[in-house]
Design a protein around this motif. Structure first.
Motif, PDB file in Angstrom:
ATOM      1  N   UNK A 149      -8.972  14.772  11.098  1.00  0.00           N
ATOM      2  CA  UNK A 149      -9.784  13.757  11.779  1.00  0.00           C
ATOM      3  C   UNK A 149     -10.432  12.805  10.787  1.00  0.00           C
ATOM      4  N   UNK A 150     -10.524  13.210   9.528  1.00  0.00           N
ATOM      5  CA  UNK A 150     -11.093  12.329   8.507  1.00  0.00           C
ATOM      6  C   UNK A 150     -10.284  11.045   8.379  1.00  0.00           C
ATOM      7  N   UNK A 151      -8.986  11.111   8.761  1.00  0.00           N
ATOM      8  CA  UNK A 151      -8.147   9.920   8.695  1.00  0.00           C
ATOM      9  C   UNK A 151      -8.621   8.827   9.646  1.00  0.00           C
ATOM     10  N   UNK A 152      -9.417   9.192  10.651  1.00  0.00           N
ATOM     11  CA  UNK A 152      -9.961   8.185  11.553  1.00  0.00           C
ATOM     12  C   UNK A 152     -10.778   7.151  10.783  1.00  0.00           C
ATOM     13  N   UNK A 153     -11.462   7.617   9.733  1.00  0.00           N
ATOM     14  CA  UNK A 153     -12.248   6.686   8.921  1.00  0.00           C
ATOM     15  C   UNK A 153     -11.365   5.671   8.227  1.00  0.00           C
ATOM     16  N   UNK A 154     -10.229   6.130   7.716  1.00  0.00           N
ATOM     17  CA  UNK A 154      -9.298   5.216   7.048  1.00  0.00           C
ATOM     18  C   UNK A 154      -8.744   4.198   8.030  1.00  0.00           C
ATOM     19  N   UNK A 201      -0.236  10.535  -2.246  1.00  0.00           N
ATOM     20  CA  UNK A 201      -1.052  10.663  -1.037  1.00  0.00           C
ATOM     21  C   UNK A 201      -0.229  11.146   0.148  1.00  0.00           C
ATOM     22  N   UNK A 202       1.026  10.721   0.212  1.00  0.00           N
ATOM     23  CA  UNK A 202       1.987  11.210   1.199  1.00  0.00           C
ATOM     24  C   UNK A 202       3.388  10.944   0.665  1.00  0.00           C
ATOM     25  N   UNK A 203       4.383  11.504   1.331  1.00  0.00           N
ATOM     26  CA  UNK A 203       5.757  11.371   0.847  1.00  0.00           C
ATOM     27  C   UNK A 203       6.681  11.044   2.011  1.00  0.00           C
ATOM     28  N   UNK A 241     -10.401  -0.644  -2.270  1.00  0.00           N
ATOM     29  CA  UNK A 241     -10.836   0.752  -2.341  1.00  0.00           C
ATOM     30  C   UNK A 241      -9.716   1.726  -2.004  1.00  0.00           C
ATOM     31  N   UNK A 242      -8.776   1.298  -1.158  1.00  0.00           N
ATOM     32  CA  UNK A 242      -7.625   2.149  -0.861  1.00  0.00           C
ATOM     33  C   UNK A 242      -6.843   2.470  -2.140  1.00  0.00           C
ATOM     34  N   UNK A 243      -6.925   1.584  -3.140  1.00  0.00           N
ATOM     35  CA  UNK A 243      -6.243   1.792  -4.416  1.00  0.00           C
ATOM     36  C   UNK A 243      -7.188   2.416  -5.451  1.00  0.00           C
ATOM     37  N   UNK A 244      -8.357   1.803  -5.597  1.00  0.00           N
ATOM     38  CA  UNK A 244      -9.230   2.133  -6.723  1.00  0.00           C
ATOM     39  C   UNK A 244      -9.854   3.516  -6.623  1.00  0.00           C
ATOM     40  N   UNK A 245      -9.971   4.088  -5.420  1.00  0.00           N
ATOM     41  CA  UNK A 245     -10.671   5.370  -5.312  1.00  0.00           C
ATOM     42  C   UNK A 245      -9.912   6.506  -5.996  1.00  0.00           C
ATOM     43  N   UNK A 246      -8.686   6.248  -6.400  1.00  0.00           N
ATOM     44  CA  UNK A 246      -7.943   7.266  -7.138  1.00  0.00           C
ATOM     45  C   UNK A 246      -8.422   7.371  -8.590  1.00  0.00           C
ATOM     46  N   UNK A 247      -9.148   6.373  -9.073  1.00  0.00           N
ATOM     47  CA  UNK A 247      -9.611   6.385 -10.468  1.00  0.00           C
ATOM     48  C   UNK A 247     -11.124   6.309 -10.589  1.00  0.00           C
ATOM     49  N   UNK A 248     -11.774   5.639  -9.653  1.00  0.00           N
ATOM     50  CA  UNK A 248     -13.228   5.506  -9.712  1.00  0.00           C
ATOM     51  C   UNK A 248     -13.823   6.058  -8.424  1.00  0.00           C
ATOM     52  N   UNK A 254       0.831  -1.205   0.000  1.00  0.00           N
ATOM     53  CA  UNK A 254       0.000   0.000   0.000  1.00  0.00           C
ATOM     54  C   UNK A 254       0.864   1.253   0.000  1.00  0.00           C
ATOM     55  N   UNK A 255       1.951   1.231   0.774  1.00  0.00           N
ATOM     56  CA  UNK A 255       2.828   2.391   0.847  1.00  0.00           C
ATOM     57  C   UNK A 255       3.428   2.723  -0.523  1.00  0.00           C
ATOM     58  N   UNK A 256       3.876   1.717  -1.236  1.00  0.00           N
ATOM     59  CA  UNK A 256       4.482   1.942  -2.555  1.00  0.00           C
ATOM     60  C   UNK A 256       3.487   2.610  -3.490  1.00  0.00           C
ATOM     61  N   UNK A 257       2.258   2.135  -3.457  1.00  0.00           N
ATOM     62  CA  UNK A 257       1.242   2.716  -4.332  1.00  0.00           C
ATOM     63  C   UNK A 257       0.878   4.134  -3.890  1.00  0.00           C
TER      64      UNK A 257
END
Length: 293
Positions: A255-260, A118-120, A177-184, A109-112
């Motif tokens: 705080x939105x990160x709480x959802x993730x 999303x972060x660096x 969804x952690x991946x796909x939400x960037x396109x769909x 997940x980090x690599x993607x």
């Protein structure tokens, strides 16, 4: 009864000495049970706490001109912590195998996520994959370490735990969804609803020492997600990684990160459940007296 490490045996031995001849429902028993709960929670967090301490120490004291890059030093520190946990039998081999799964899932997940911005990660080093320092996978492993340890430390049992294949499908969709939400379309709202439907009636039984506490499993997900969010704020302050809004200076993580993190808890629980199948509360084990008690 699941095998305890030496530190865990000492905690139970301490509780046994304090509770000998004490009524189960008196104030003294409640106080001892609370202390045991705090000690066991702290012990369950030992891997993550040690890694976070190394990250903070590196920010405060690691020299900028050191021959070994800061990121590489953190990788070696993380490996050293894991090695020490096994050598000193503070962690079981079975737990380490679960933690390895978290490491692989997290690193992918980090690599993607870094590739899409999303972060660096900042800083130099050679111990990385596609620009992601290898200590990043240990941060996910820290979550796995906590999960498997609380399962054993508190002899967790579950009433109306959903079928594991259903939870596996849910976890796979969350991970996708952690991946796909960037396109769909980001369908995390649907995933939140599905989580509440699937786990909404599940109750978790937590044995502290003599006392057993019941609570909705979803409440535990929210609680753990909150503490991960707190640790995330410390980690970003220490420049372990940065979100786009923190590039000009550190700011608190939304705080939105709480959802993730809540959704990540579902993946974590499912991974652990495939190694430690959830057990019903029937015949909940009483504490076994530590050796030498």
């Amino acid at each position: 009864m699941m095998r305890l490490t030496s530190v865990e045996e000492r905690i139970d031995a301490w509780a046994h000495r304090r509770l000998g001849g004490v009524p189960e429902h008196g104030w003294r028993a409640r106080a001892v049970e609370f202390v045991v709960f705090v000690l066991k929670q702290a012990w369950a967090c030992i891997f993550g706490a040690a890694l976070l301490a190394a990250i903070v120490a590196a920010k405060l004291w690691y020299p900028d001109d050191a021959a070994l890059a800061r990121n590489d030093a953190l990788v070696l520190a993380a490996v050293g912590i894991q090695f020490a946990m096994l050598v000193f039998r503070l962690e079981t081999v079975r737990e380490a195998s679960v933690i390895l799964m978290f490491h692989v899932v997290g690193t992918a997940m980090e690599i993607f996520k870094t590739d899409v911005g999303s972060w660096v990660y900042t800083g130099d080093g050679v111990l990385h994959i596609a620009g992601v320092p290898l200590y990043s996978g240990f941060m996910y492993a820290a979550i796995g370490s906590y999960m498997v340890r609380v399962y054993r430390l508190f002899d967790l049992r579950f009433d109306r735990y959903p079928r594991r294949w259903i939870t596996a499908v849910l976890a796979a969709l969350i991970y996708a969804n952690f991946f796909s939400h960037h396109w769909i379309w980001d369908f995390r709202v649907v995933l939140f609803a599905a989580t509440f439907v699937i786990f909404g009636f599940c109750t978790m039984y937590v044995r502290i020492y003599r006392a057993t506490v019941q609570l909705p499993i979803l409440l535990s997900f929210v609680g753990v997600a909150f503490f991960i969010w707190v640790a995330e704020n410390i980690g970003t302050w220490a420049n372990a990684w940065q979100y786009p809004h923190q590039e000009s200076g550190w700011e608190i993580v939304s705080l939105a990160k709480l959802g993730s993190w809540f959704l990540l808890m579902i993946i974590s629980v499912v991974l652990v459940a495939w190694v430690y199948p959830p057990r019903p509360p029937d015949g909940l084990e009483r504490p076994v007296l530590p050796r030498g008690s």
